[in-house]
Design an enzyme around this catalytic site. Structure first.
Site, short mmCIF file in Angstrom:
data_model
loop_
_atom_site.label_atom_id
_atom_site.label_comp_id
_atom_site.label_asym_id
_atom_site.label_seq_id
_atom_site.Cartn_x
_atom_site.Cartn_y
_atom_site.Cartn_z
N MET A 21 -6.31 -32.91 54.78
CA MET A 21 -6.96 -32.34 55.97
C MET A 21 -7.32 -30.87 55.71
O MET A 21 -7.62 -30.13 56.65
CB MET A 21 -6.03 -32.45 57.19
CG MET A 21 -5.73 -33.91 57.53
SD MET A 21 -5.32 -34.16 59.25
CE MET A 21 -3.82 -33.21 59.38
N HIS A 28 -0.70 -29.49 48.17
CA HIS A 28 -1.92 -30.27 47.93
C HIS A 28 -2.33 -30.16 46.46
O HIS A 28 -2.76 -31.14 45.85
CB HIS A 28 -3.08 -29.72 48.77
CG HIS A 28 -2.89 -29.85 50.25
ND1 HIS A 28 -2.68 -28.76 51.07
CD2 HIS A 28 -2.89 -30.92 51.08
CE1 HIS A 28 -2.58 -29.15 52.33
NE2 HIS A 28 -2.69 -30.46 52.36
P1 AMP Z 1 -2.42 -33.07 54.87
O1 AMP Z 1 -3.54 -32.16 54.47
O2 AMP Z 1 -1.31 -32.39 55.58
O3 AMP Z 1 -2.91 -34.32 55.56
O4 AMP Z 1 -1.77 -33.58 53.51
C1 AMP Z 1 -2.54 -34.21 52.52
C2 AMP Z 1 -1.63 -34.77 51.47
O5 AMP Z 1 -0.84 -33.71 50.92
C3 AMP Z 1 -0.63 -35.80 52.04
O6 AMP Z 1 -0.47 -36.86 51.10
C4 AMP Z 1 0.63 -34.98 52.18
O7 AMP Z 1 1.80 -35.76 52.11
C5 AMP Z 1 0.51 -34.07 50.98
N1 AMP Z 1 1.35 -32.88 51.15
C6 AMP Z 1 1.38 -32.03 52.21
N2 AMP Z 1 2.32 -31.08 52.03
C7 AMP Z 1 2.90 -31.34 50.84
C8 AMP Z 1 3.94 -30.72 50.09
N3 AMP Z 1 4.58 -29.65 50.53
N4 AMP Z 1 4.26 -31.26 48.89
C9 AMP Z 1 3.63 -32.35 48.42
N5 AMP Z 1 2.63 -32.99 49.08
C10 AMP Z 1 2.27 -32.49 50.27
#
Ligand code: AMP
Length: 277
Positions: A21, A28
Site C-alpha cells: 500500500m 517492504h
Molecule cells: P502494506 O503496505 O502494509 O500493505 O504491506 C505490504 C507488504 O509488506 C505485506 O506483505 C506486509 O506484510 C509487508 N510488511 C509490512 N511491514 C513489514 C515489516 N515490518 N517486515 C516485513 N514485511 C512487512
C-alpha cells in the site's frame, strides 16, 4: 501490466511480485530484495485498497508518498512499479469478492469486519493482472499471509507464496507505515509490544506456564507505562496463542505455537507476532 507480464513469461522470465500500500519502509524493501533473489522480473504494486478499510478506519489519512516510493524502488532495480487507480481496480458496480471463511474469522478478522475479504479480493485481482510466479508477503501481517496461502491453495492460483521475516527498528518495534501516526511518547511506549513478545517466547521455551498465565503476564508487560511523566492510553485488542499453520487458538503451548497481538497505543492500532516454540 497484464501484457507486459505475458511478454516476460513468453521470454521464459520468472516474475516476482510484492503487493504493497506504499509509504515504503525497510520492511517492504526486504520483501523486494527477496523477490529480486527469487525471480528475473520484479513487479511492485502500490495501491491503498479502499475495500479493506472499514467505516471510521484510516483510509483517507493513510500515509502516501508515491514519489519517494518510486525512487526507493528504482534504486533497488524494480522492473515495474504498478500504481493502479481506484477506477482501474473497481468498476462502479463491482459485485464479486473473494472470501476466506475460516482463518479470517478470528484475531484481526473479529476487530476489522470485512478487512480480509478486501485483502483477498484485491490480491486475487492483482495476481490476475500481474501473473506472478512468486509473490512475497511479510510475516508481520501473519494472519494475512496465512489467509493468502489458503486462498492460493483453495482457488488453485499458480503462484508460490513466500513469507519473509518481520523487519524491525533497532529497538524491536515492527516497521509499519502506521508507525508515523505515533507521537514521540507513543513511539517510546510502542516498544512494549516486542518486549512482551520476546518475554513470552522466553517463558515458553524455559518452562512453559499455562496459556492463561502467559497471556496475563504478556498483558501486564504491555500495559506497563514506560514514560511515567506522560500517560499514554494503551488498549489491548487481543493477545492470542495460536497454531502457526491453522491459526486455531491453543489450549497448551505445543509446537508450532505463535503469539499474535493487536494493541492500540493512543489512537494507533499496531500488530505483531512471534513464533513461541
Ligand atoms: P502494506 O503496505 O502494509 O500493505 O504491506 C505490504 C507488504 O509488506 C505485506 O506483505 C506486509 O506484510 C509487508 N510488511 C509490512 N511491514 C513489514 C515489516 N515490518 N517486515 C516485513 N514485511 C512487512
Amino acid at each position: 501490466m497484464y501484457s507486459i507480464s505475458l511478454e516476460q513469461r513468453k521470454e521464459g522470465k520468472k516474475i516476482g511480485f510484492v503487493p504493497t500500500m506504499g509509504f515504503l519502509h525497510e520492511g517492504h524493501l526486504t520483501l523486494v530484495r527477496k523477490a529480486t533473489e527469487l525471480s528475473d522480473f520484479v513487479v511492485v504494486s502500490i495501491f491503498v485498497n479502499p475495500i479493506q478499510f472499514g467505516p471510521g478506519e484510516d483510509f483517507d489519512k493513510y500515509p502516501r508518498n508515491p514519489d519517494r516510493d518510486c525512487r526507493l524502488l528504482r534504486e533497488l532495480g524494480v522492473d515495474v512499479i504498478f500504481i493502479p487507480s481506484e477506477n482501474d481496480m473497481y468498476s462502479a458496480d463491482y459485485s464479486v469478492f473473494v472470501d476466506e471463511t475460516m482463518l479470517s474469522k478470528g484475531l484481526c478478522g473479529t476487530h476489522r469486519r470485512g478487512h480480509f475479504r478486501g485483502v483477498t479480493t484485491v490480491v486475487a485481482k492483482l495476481f490476475n493482472i500481474v501473473q506472478p510466479h512468486v509473490a512475497i508477503f511479510g510475516e508481520k501481517d501473519f494472519q494475512q499471509a496465512r489467509i493468502i496461502q489458503r486462498m492460493v491453495r483453495d482457488l488453485n492460483f499458480p503462484v508460490e507464496i513466500v513469507v519473509a521475516p518481520t523487519a524491525r527498528e533497532p529497538d524491536g518495534l515492527a516497521m509499519s507505515s502506521r508507525n508515523t501516526y505515533l507521537s514521540p511518547a507513543e513511539r517510546r511506549q510502542a516498544t512494549v509490544l516486542f518486549k512482551a513478545l520476546c518475554q513470552a517466547r522466553q517463558m515458553s521455551q524455559d518452562n512453559p506456564p499455562d496459556i492463561s498465565t502467559l497471556r496475563k503476564l504478556t498483558e501486564q508487560t504491555i500495559l506497563q507505562q514506560y514514560d511515567k511523566s506522560n500517560y499514554i492510553p494503551v488498549k489491548i485488542e487481543y493477545i492470542e496463542i495460536v497454531h502457526d499453520q491453522t491459526l486455531v487458538p491453543l489450549e497448551k503451548i505445543v509446537h508450532p505455537a505463535r503469539m499474535v497481538i493487536a494493541v492500540r497505543i493512543g489512537n494507533t492500532r499496531l500488530i505483531d507476532n512471534i513464533l513461541l516454540k
